[in-house]
Scaffold this motif. Structure first.
Motif, mmCIF file in Angstrom:
data_model
loop_
_atom_site.group_PDB
_atom_site.id
_atom_site.type_symbol
_atom_site.label_atom_id
_atom_site.label_comp_id
_atom_site.label_asym_id
_atom_site.label_seq_id
_atom_site.Cartn_x
_atom_site.Cartn_y
_atom_site.Cartn_z
ATOM 1 N N VAL A 12 -17.456 20.629 -0.908
ATOM 2 C CA VAL A 12 -17.561 19.212 -1.228
ATOM 3 C C VAL A 12 -16.659 18.925 -2.422
ATOM 4 C CG1 VAL A 12 -19.088 17.285 -1.805
ATOM 5 C CG2 VAL A 12 -19.968 19.210 -0.477
ATOM 6 N N VAL A 13 -15.803 17.919 -2.244
ATOM 7 C CA VAL A 13 -14.900 17.491 -3.314
ATOM 8 C C VAL A 13 -15.270 16.053 -3.641
ATOM 9 C CG1 VAL A 13 -12.492 17.154 -3.970
ATOM 10 C CG2 VAL A 13 -13.095 18.933 -2.317
ATOM 11 N N CYS A 14 -15.310 15.718 -4.930
ATOM 12 C CA CYS A 14 -15.650 14.350 -5.302
ATOM 13 C C CYS A 14 -14.560 13.803 -6.221
ATOM 14 C CB CYS A 14 -17.019 14.316 -5.986
ATOM 15 S SG CYS A 14 -17.654 12.648 -6.154
ATOM 16 N N ALA A 15 -14.107 12.578 -5.927
ATOM 17 C CA ALA A 15 -13.061 11.955 -6.734
ATOM 18 C C ALA A 15 -13.531 10.582 -7.193
ATOM 19 C CB ALA A 15 -11.772 11.829 -5.912
ATOM 20 N N PRO A 16 -13.694 10.301 -8.490
ATOM 21 C CA PRO A 16 -13.500 11.260 -9.562
ATOM 22 C C PRO A 16 -14.770 12.051 -9.894
ATOM 23 C CG PRO A 16 -13.836 9.082 -10.499
ATOM 24 C CD PRO A 16 -13.914 8.925 -9.007
ATOM 25 N N GLY A 17 -15.937 11.656 -9.389
ATOM 26 C CA GLY A 17 -17.162 12.373 -9.732
ATOM 27 C C GLY A 17 -17.601 12.108 -11.157
ATOM 28 N N ASN A 18 -18.554 12.926 -11.638
ATOM 29 C CA ASN A 18 -19.023 12.833 -13.033
ATOM 30 C C ASN A 18 -19.571 14.200 -13.449
ATOM 31 O OD1 ASN A 18 -21.825 13.051 -12.276
ATOM 32 N ND2 ASN A 18 -21.908 10.859 -11.865
ATOM 33 N N GLY A 19 -20.102 14.265 -14.663
ATOM 34 C CA GLY A 19 -20.548 15.552 -15.199
ATOM 35 C C GLY A 19 -21.629 16.209 -14.363
ATOM 36 N N GLY A 20 -22.525 15.410 -13.800
ATOM 37 C CA GLY A 20 -23.600 15.955 -12.965
ATOM 38 C C GLY A 20 -23.083 16.420 -11.621
ATOM 39 N N ILE A 21 -22.208 15.622 -11.037
ATOM 40 C CA ILE A 21 -21.655 15.974 -9.719
ATOM 41 C C ILE A 21 -20.851 17.271 -9.829
ATOM 42 C CG2 ILE A 21 -20.127 15.208 -7.842
ATOM 43 C CD1 ILE A 21 -20.865 12.301 -8.562
ATOM 44 N N ALA A 22 -20.201 17.463 -10.984
ATOM 45 C CA ALA A 22 -19.373 18.661 -11.180
ATOM 46 C C ALA A 22 -20.195 19.945 -11.090
ATOM 47 C CB ALA A 22 -18.657 18.582 -12.527
ATOM 48 N N GLN A 23 -21.536 19.827 -11.214
ATOM 49 C CA GLN A 23 -22.379 21.030 -11.098
ATOM 50 C C GLN A 23 -22.524 21.480 -9.644
ATOM 51 O OE1 GLN A 23 -25.778 19.363 -13.135
ATOM 52 N NE2 GLN A 23 -25.225 20.371 -15.052
ATOM 53 N N ILE A 24 -22.255 20.557 -8.695
ATOM 54 C CA ILE A 24 -22.436 20.935 -7.282
ATOM 55 C C ILE A 24 -21.181 20.738 -6.443
ATOM 56 C CG2 ILE A 24 -24.936 20.560 -7.288
ATOM 57 C CD1 ILE A 24 -24.373 17.900 -5.751
ATOM 58 N N ALA A 25 -20.138 20.133 -7.005
ATOM 59 C CA ALA A 25 -18.937 19.858 -6.212
ATOM 60 C C ALA A 25 -17.714 20.002 -7.100
ATOM 61 C CB ALA A 25 -18.995 18.445 -5.645
ATOM 62 N N ARG A 26 -16.555 20.174 -6.466
ATOM 63 C CA ARG A 26 -15.304 20.181 -7.238
ATOM 64 C C ARG A 26 -14.899 18.733 -7.476
ATOM 65 N NH1 ARG A 26 -9.934 20.531 -5.436
ATOM 66 N NH2 ARG A 26 -10.602 21.094 -3.339
ATOM 67 N N CYS A 27 -14.728 18.365 -8.744
ATOM 68 C CA CYS A 27 -14.355 16.989 -9.057
ATOM 69 C C CYS A 27 -12.875 16.928 -9.397
ATOM 70 C CB CYS A 27 -15.183 16.450 -10.232
ATOM 71 S SG CYS A 27 -16.912 16.224 -9.805
ATOM 72 N N ILE A 28 -12.203 15.900 -8.865
ATOM 73 C CA ILE A 28 -10.784 15.726 -9.181
ATOM 74 C C ILE A 28 -10.565 14.292 -9.658
ATOM 75 C CG2 ILE A 28 -9.729 17.520 -7.749
ATOM 76 C CD1 ILE A 28 -9.510 15.573 -5.508
ATOM 77 N N PRO A 29 -9.620 14.102 -10.596
ATOM 78 C CA PRO A 29 -9.420 12.751 -11.131
ATOM 79 C C PRO A 29 -8.919 11.804 -10.047
ATOM 80 C CG PRO A 29 -8.143 14.406 -12.359
ATOM 81 C CD PRO A 29 -8.730 15.098 -11.183
ATOM 82 N N ALA A 30 -9.366 10.557 -10.107
ATOM 83 C CA ALA A 30 -8.859 9.531 -9.189
ATOM 84 C C ALA A 30 -9.222 8.182 -9.779
ATOM 85 C CB ALA A 30 -9.507 9.677 -7.807
ATOM 86 N N ASP A 31 -8.351 7.217 -9.585
ATOM 87 C CA ASP A 31 -8.604 5.863 -10.062
ATOM 88 C C ASP A 31 -9.046 5.033 -8.860
ATOM 89 O OD1 ASP A 31 -8.613 3.346 -11.025
ATOM 90 O OD2 ASP A 31 -6.508 3.322 -11.684
ATOM 91 N N LEU A 32 -10.334 4.648 -8.879
ATOM 92 C CA LEU A 32 -10.892 3.943 -7.717
ATOM 93 C C LEU A 32 -10.300 2.542 -7.556
ATOM 94 C CD1 LEU A 32 -14.638 4.994 -8.144
ATOM 95 C CD2 LEU A 32 -13.030 5.875 -6.453
ATOM 96 N N LYS A 33 -9.580 2.078 -8.584
ATOM 97 C CA LYS A 33 -8.955 0.749 -8.500
ATOM 98 C C LYS A 33 -7.554 0.828 -7.889
ATOM 99 C CE LYS A 33 -9.613 -0.223 -13.013
ATOM 100 N NZ LYS A 33 -10.492 0.830 -13.517
ATOM 101 N N ASN A 34 -7.072 2.053 -7.672
ATOM 102 C CA ASN A 34 -5.684 2.238 -7.245
ATOM 103 C C ASN A 34 -5.646 2.850 -5.841
ATOM 104 O OD1 ASN A 34 -3.096 3.253 -6.822
ATOM 105 N ND2 ASN A 34 -2.769 3.634 -9.005
ATOM 106 N N LEU A 35 -5.324 2.004 -4.863
ATOM 107 C CA LEU A 35 -5.353 2.443 -3.462
ATOM 108 C C LEU A 35 -4.391 3.610 -3.230
ATOM 109 C CD1 LEU A 35 -6.373 1.943 -0.562
ATOM 110 C CD2 LEU A 35 -4.475 0.357 -0.268
ATOM 111 N N ASP A 36 -3.165 3.501 -3.753
ATOM 112 C CA ASP A 36 -2.174 4.561 -3.505
ATOM 113 C C ASP A 36 -2.644 5.892 -4.077
ATOM 114 O OD1 ASP A 36 -0.597 2.749 -2.269
ATOM 115 O OD2 ASP A 36 0.595 2.290 -4.055
ATOM 116 N N ALA A 37 -3.261 5.821 -5.270
ATOM 117 C CA ALA A 37 -3.724 7.061 -5.905
ATOM 118 C C ALA A 37 -4.816 7.715 -5.055
ATOM 119 C CB ALA A 37 -4.237 6.767 -7.313
ATOM 120 N N MET A 38 -5.719 6.895 -4.510
ATOM 121 C CA MET A 38 -6.796 7.465 -3.679
ATOM 122 C C MET A 38 -6.237 8.060 -2.391
ATOM 123 S SD MET A 38 -9.987 4.880 -4.106
ATOM 124 C CE MET A 38 -9.012 3.411 -3.994
ATOM 125 N N VAL A 39 -5.261 7.366 -1.813
ATOM 126 C CA VAL A 39 -4.647 7.889 -0.584
ATOM 127 C C VAL A 39 -3.979 9.231 -0.880
ATOM 128 C CG1 VAL A 39 -2.811 7.488 1.107
ATOM 129 C CG2 VAL A 39 -4.383 5.625 0.497
#
Ligand code: AMP
Ligand code: GLY
Length: 425
Positions: free
Chosen positions: A28-55
């Motif tokens: 499970v990968v989460c973008a961008p996730g948070n400190g709690g999610i990082a305990q169960i998944a790999r979190c990677i930076p992403a800007d949810l306001k930026n469509l190109d970045a998410m793609v």
């Protein structure tokens, strides 16, 4: 199987937790996730306001399935963009998400399809509003058309204050951005229910119902928040009510969207007011609710990934969800000052002791991990969620676990679910 979850809140933490329990899960990968999610998944930076970045994140990760948490990426067309690139994604297209992203669109759609909702007018200027307003009795509800995270709804005690509110929305004085159109509608009285369904564009399967507590203060006082707590039980809807809502609200909505060539695949969240003249649609959301999802997924016994894939493949009619009987509740702890301004960066302690309370899961809404330490990083910080055979026990477990947790300025409502308990014979 690799699953990518877009988002950073308690809802996404609960989704990651449920996805990890799937038989088929490898990563499970989460973008961008948070400190709690990082305990169960790999979190990677992403800007949810930026469509190109998410793609770019999705293209780089090549997940077998992407689940979109919040509404903003839906409104930007993330589902359309990933589908165009041949990636499997759970959520509605930008056109279908208009059920949430434009209140004017949603109200006209409801009227076209004879789905029960409050009487309303869509106005594009103060002059139009002044003409329409004579048909409404105060209190009058004035709603900005677009997405405003709950802040775009104003309940006005007189026609005069409604006109002032509308002017504030049109000029941008109230929300910062000038609104092009708004909805005014009659004020409805009753209990609110979050009735979430899965849809594959044709069929509808309901999730367990839930009741959110939107106000910051106990006794439902003070300003609206994203949601301070929620509960879900087997008995919160009268017998036959689920079928009624499916038949008169959820199914006609999905049928109507298909007829209009914008089929709705994803979570159709019907925000309902249970009034004296029956359930009425207050709003639609085109996504899982937060914190509803935390309480709902704790009750889900069947495999979430199977159900979401059935939606993508149009196989929902063959899918049945199994639920643990009983109840669940989620109590949210927020930073002092929320929903106004607040400080962050305070250490969170007691999480391990809290997690030992039977039936409890802690989902983080706004936390960050620095070294070994978890720090507050948002207005809503975390939600303690508990399942039990009865609502009383679920709440007792959630509050017992909450008593173990500390951070500076921590605040939570002590009356989550109390209205339901009072109603019991
Ligand atoms: P909405 O974003 O449209 O769901 O509105 C946010 C909140 O405002 C709802 O959850 C209700 O508590 C309240 N609200 C919205 N519309 C009405 C209405 N017509 N009558 C009473 N309360 C409303
Ligand atoms: N809890 C309300 C929402 O998710 O919109």
């Amino acid at each position: 199987m690799k699953v990518l979850i877009l988002g950073s809140g308690g809802r996404e933490h609960a989704l990651a937790w449920a996805v990890k329990r799937s038989q088929r899960m490898t990563e499970v990968v989460c973008a961008p996730g948070n400190g709690g999610i990082a305990q169960i998944a790999r979190c990677i930076p992403a800007d949810l306001k930026n469509l190109d970045a998410m793609v770019r994140v999705a293209e780089a990760e090549q997940p077998c399935l992407t689940i979109v948490g919040p509404e903003l990426p839906l409104s930007l067309g993330i589902v359309d963009a990933l589908q165009e690139r041949g990636l499997r994604v759970f959520g509605p297209t930008r056109a279908a998400a208009m059920l949430e992203t434009s209140k004017g669109f949603a109200k006209r759609f409801l009227q076209r399809h004879n789905i029960p909702t409050a009487n309303y007018a869509v106005c594009a200027s103060t002059a139009e509003l002044e003409k329409a307003i004579d048909f409404f009795h105060p209190p009058i509800v004035v709603k900005a058309d677009g997405l405003h995270a709950g802040k775009g709804v104003l309940i006005c005690e007189s026609r005069h204050t409604a006109i002032e509110a509308a002017q504030g929305l049109f000029t941008g004085a109230l929300l910062g951005e000038a609104e092009q159109q708004m909805v005014i509608e009659e004020f409805l009285k009753g209990d609110e229910i979050s009735f979430l369904c899965l849809s594959d564009g044709k069929h509808v399967v309901p999730l367990a119902p839930a009741q959110d507590h939107k106000c910051i203060g106990e006794g439902d006082t003070g300003p609206n928040t994203g949601g301070m707590g929620v509960y879900s039980t087997d008995t919160m809807l009268e017998p036959g009510m689920t079928e009624w809502i499916l038949h008169h609200i959820a199914e006609p909505t999905v049928r109507g969207m298909a007829e209009e060539e914008t089929p709705f695949m994803g979570v159709l969240y019907c925000g309902l007011m249970m009034t004296a003249r029956g359930p009425q649609v207050l709003e639609f959301n085109a996504r899982f609710g937060d914190p509803e999802t935390q309480a709902i997924l704790l009750r889900l016994e069947s495999d979430l990934v199977d159900a979401l894939e059935a939606c993508i493949d149009g196989r929902l009619a063959e899918t049945e969800l199994r639920w643990n009987s009983g109840a669940s509740a989620c109590v949210v702890a927020s930073s002092s000052g929320y929903p106004g301004s607040y400080k962050t960066g305070f250490p969170i302690t007691g999480l391990a002791a809290a997690a030992h309370v039977p039936g409890v899961q802690i989902f983080h809404s706004g936390s960050s991990r620095v070294g070994d330490q978890l720090l507050t990083a948002g207005g809503r910080v975390l939600g303690v969620t508990a399942a039990a055979p009865s609502l009383e026990e679920a709440l007792a477990r959630a509050y017992q676990a909450m008593a173990e947790i500390h951070f500076e300025g921590m605040y939570y409502r002590r009356d989550i679910g109390h209205r339901a308990l009072k109603k019991k014979p």
